[in-house]
Design an enzyme around this catalytic site. Structure first.
Site, mmCIF file in Angstrom:
data_model
loop_
_atom_site.group_PDB
_atom_site.id
_atom_site.type_symbol
_atom_site.label_atom_id
_atom_site.label_comp_id
_atom_site.label_asym_id
_atom_site.label_seq_id
_atom_site.Cartn_x
_atom_site.Cartn_y
_atom_site.Cartn_z
ATOM 1 N N LYS A 97 79.714 28.737 -33.362
ATOM 2 C CA LYS A 97 79.572 28.539 -31.914
ATOM 3 C C LYS A 97 78.103 28.586 -31.534
ATOM 4 O O LYS A 97 77.325 29.322 -32.123
ATOM 5 C CB LYS A 97 80.304 29.659 -31.170
ATOM 6 N N ASP A 131 78.825 29.368 -40.791
ATOM 7 C CA ASP A 131 79.135 29.929 -39.473
ATOM 8 C C ASP A 131 77.951 30.653 -38.863
ATOM 9 O O ASP A 131 76.938 30.879 -39.507
ATOM 10 C CB ASP A 131 80.246 30.976 -39.631
ATOM 11 N N MET A 184 85.021 42.619 -33.492
ATOM 12 C CA MET A 184 85.073 41.728 -32.314
ATOM 13 C C MET A 184 85.566 42.476 -31.078
ATOM 14 O O MET A 184 86.238 41.887 -30.231
ATOM 15 C CB MET A 184 86.019 40.533 -32.570
HETATM 16 N N1 SAH Z 1 84.777 38.110 -41.859
HETATM 17 C C1 SAH Z 1 83.874 38.980 -41.206
HETATM 18 C C2 SAH Z 1 84.328 39.342 -39.818
HETATM 19 C C3 SAH Z 1 84.387 38.187 -38.889
HETATM 20 S S1 SAH Z 1 84.824 38.628 -37.266
HETATM 21 C C4 SAH Z 1 83.670 40.230 -42.069
HETATM 22 O O1 SAH Z 1 84.381 40.450 -43.046
HETATM 23 O O2 SAH Z 1 82.735 40.989 -41.788
HETATM 24 C C5 SAH Z 1 83.279 38.873 -36.497
HETATM 25 C C6 SAH Z 1 83.100 40.325 -36.152
HETATM 26 O O3 SAH Z 1 82.705 41.034 -37.297
HETATM 27 C C7 SAH Z 1 82.012 40.603 -35.136
HETATM 28 O O4 SAH Z 1 82.481 40.449 -33.827
HETATM 29 C C8 SAH Z 1 81.684 42.047 -35.437
HETATM 30 O O5 SAH Z 1 82.638 42.913 -34.893
HETATM 31 C C9 SAH Z 1 81.852 42.093 -36.928
HETATM 32 N N2 SAH Z 1 80.569 41.910 -37.618
HETATM 33 C C10 SAH Z 1 80.207 40.908 -38.430
HETATM 34 N N3 SAH Z 1 78.968 41.105 -38.933
HETATM 35 C C11 SAH Z 1 78.562 42.278 -38.437
HETATM 36 C C12 SAH Z 1 77.385 43.065 -38.581
HETATM 37 N N4 SAH Z 1 76.364 42.658 -39.350
HETATM 38 N N5 SAH Z 1 77.319 44.242 -37.934
HETATM 39 C C13 SAH Z 1 78.317 44.678 -37.156
HETATM 40 N N6 SAH Z 1 79.435 43.983 -36.977
HETATM 41 C C14 SAH Z 1 79.571 42.804 -37.611
#
Ligand code: SAH
Length: 507
Positions: free
Chosen positions: A58, A36, A173
């Site tokens: 995306k 992803d 998100m």
């Molecule tokens: N499965 C992922 C989350 C997926 S949803 C997890 O456990 O982290 C995607 C959202 O995760 C983004 O919109 C953001 O809000 C958050 N996110 C993912 N990586 C991030 C990062 N390095 N720093 C801050 N927010 C992050």
């Protein structure tokens, strides 16, 4: 045909070292890796050569697969007998739609395993110095989706309960809905003075943190242009950041630095840069391979007893020398009687690893300086062996010959351009995603320029800090149109690190 299997693997929040040992093993053994958008590129470099790598995130340039197309792809690959790693940012079951993918696999009777990951919800907060729980502040935290349509009549989030029901609230998100989220929380009883933080690109060099309160964070985010991917963290624990911020305070924080050495030699430099807070990016411009003709080296190995001196100028020289010696079923005893000289502490270390004590290690590592010292030690008529690279500089052997020594300079290894992808690096340089670059020899510079194939190297490196290990490397860089911003005073990796640190301290 073997049955395939799909591993649903959490890649962690961004820092490539935050993947689990099990997750890494899955990447290494897979035939196919399906990943992803939020998965770090560096993670993919662990895939075995020849593995199929499929991007399904995306992107504006490419067609985006729908979730059911992704599900179908996973099933299809597994039914073909492939070992598949489905790599997802953070943890696969935290808003990752991993649950749906697992359901599709289960329904198709495909074997699968879940490898949990470090979720950004906790890790990005931690890298900003915010613990999601703390005995003095709260014992509960909730992770909530922030991308629910604010106009939706019947929200799946029970705002009345969530607003005050958990101490720390972490929204994922949620950036586009930030004004809506903060408004709802206040409407439902959370104090407008509650501390709030936004953490963007947490755990990566691009990490940025913005702190405020429920009533002003939205305005602050707007004026700073703060965007996704970011966490919204609400709660008293945000106060701890003032004391606990650590990642952003590291001396090389925020710097992505290119390491151009060979893959075998990159790790020492990479690890040192990483320890100082930088993100090293390895781009091997050099590969060490066997000489085209072993004749001269073999002849020297047959007559080791006839040399008064053996001078090793690099770790590669030491390693290739002993590899060939072993090939002939001989060992260090052949070196009886010869004095050993090692150029540089690492070369000395490499010799010590073979149980040898080095007679002479020059303090200065330039051929010109070494010669001054060897003058009193190498006598006229002495036989000197120098096992080295095919393209090594000639100054030292030529000057030793002038002293009357009989110098046998033999090729023990060759350096050829590395297998790194220049196009990808050029792209990152253009986007300003690389902040520094290290050159540890003249060949790293030459190969770098060739592999990039860029006509205008100067403008490509315009905003990049160029670090050279010594003046010879810096001279080569200048010939290639690259001006070094810093040159190490001591021509070693440690010296280079020191110079990089000083440089960033001074600007
Ligand atoms: N499965 C992922 C989350 C997926 S949803 C997890 O456990 O982290 C995607 C959202 O995760 C983004 O919109 C953001 O809000 C958050 N996110 C993912 N990586 C991030 C990062 N390095 N720093 C801050 N927010 C992050």
């Amino acid at each position: 045909m073997d049955k395939g299997i799909v591993y649903l693997v959490g890649a962690g929040p961004g820092d490539p070292k935050l993947i689990t040992v099990k997750g890494l093993e899955c990447i290494q053994k897979s035939d196919t890796i399906i990943y992803d958008r939020l998965v770090s590129d560096r993670m993919l470099s662990f895939a075995r050569p020849g593995a199929e790598i499929v991007y399904v995130g995306k992107s504006p340039e490419r067609h985006t697969l729908t979730q059911s197309e992704i599900n179908r792809l996973l099933v299809e690959k597994a039914l073909k007998g492939k070992t598949v790693t489905r790599l997802k940012g953070g943890d696969p079951f935290v808003f990752g739609r991993g649950g749906e993918e697992a359901e599709a696999l289960a329904a198709a009777g495909v074997l699968f395993e879940i490898v949990p990951g470090v979720t950004s919800a906790i890790a990005a907060a931690a890298y900003a110095g915010i613990p999601v729980t703390h005995r003095d502040f709260t014992s509960t935290f909730a992770v909530i989706t922030g991308n629910e349509d604010p106009l939706k009549e019947d929200s799946s989030i029970d705002w009345a309960k969530i607003s005050t029901g958990a101490g720390t609230l972490v929204f994922l998100m949620g950036m586009a809905n930030l004004p809506h989220i903060t408004k709802r929380l206040v409407e439902n009883g959370r104090s407008p003075k509650t501390p709030a933080a936004l953490v963007r690109w947490g755990t990566r060099p691009e990490q940025r943190t913005l702190v405020g309160t429920l009533e002003d964070i939205s305005r602050k985010a707007e004026s700073e242009g703060f965007k996704n991917p970011a966490l919204i963290i609400i709660g008293e624990v945000v106060r701890l950041r003032e004391k606990l911020s650590w990642f952003e305070k590291k001396p090389l924080f925020g710097k992505r630095i290119l390491v151009t050495r060979s893959r075998e030699q990159a790790s020492v430099l990479s690890e040192a840069l990483e320890a100082l807070g930088a993100e090293p990016l390895e781009f091997p411009t050099i590969s060490v391979v066997e000489p085209e003709d072993f004749g001269p080296l073999d002849l020297a190995l047959d007559n080791l007893g006839s040399y008064q001196w053996v001078i090793f100028t690099s770790v590669n020289g030491v390693e290739s020398f002993f590899k060939r010696l072993r090939y002939h079923r001989k060992d260090v005893r052949e070196l009886y009687g010869a004095k050993l000289c090692a150029i540089g502490p690492k070369t000395r270390e490499a010799l010590e690893n073979y149980g040898l004590i080095v007679d002479y290690v020059p303090v200065e590592f330039r051929a010109e300086e070494i010669l001054k010292v060897l003058q009193g030690k190498v006598a006229a008529g002495d036989r000197v062996l120098m096992p080295r690279a095919d393209i090594a500089r000639k100054i030292l052997p030529e000057s030793l010959s002038r002293l009357g020594a009989q110098v046998d300079e033999v090729t023990a290894y060759r350096t050829v351009p590395g297998e790194g992808q220049g196009g990808r690096i050029a792209e990152m340089l253009k986007k300003g995603e690389i902040h520094g670059i290290t050159f540890t020899s003249s060949s790293t510079v030459r190969n770098f320029v060739n592999m990039l194939g860029a006509t205008d190297i100067k403008s490509l490196l315009g905003n990049v800090t160029v670090a050279c290990i010594g003046p010879v490397t810096a001279d080569t860089a200048r010939e290639m149109g690259i001006e070094a911003d810093l040159v190490a005073e001591e021509y070693t990796i440690e010296g280079l690190i020191k110079a990089i640190l000083n440089y960033y301290k001074s600007i």
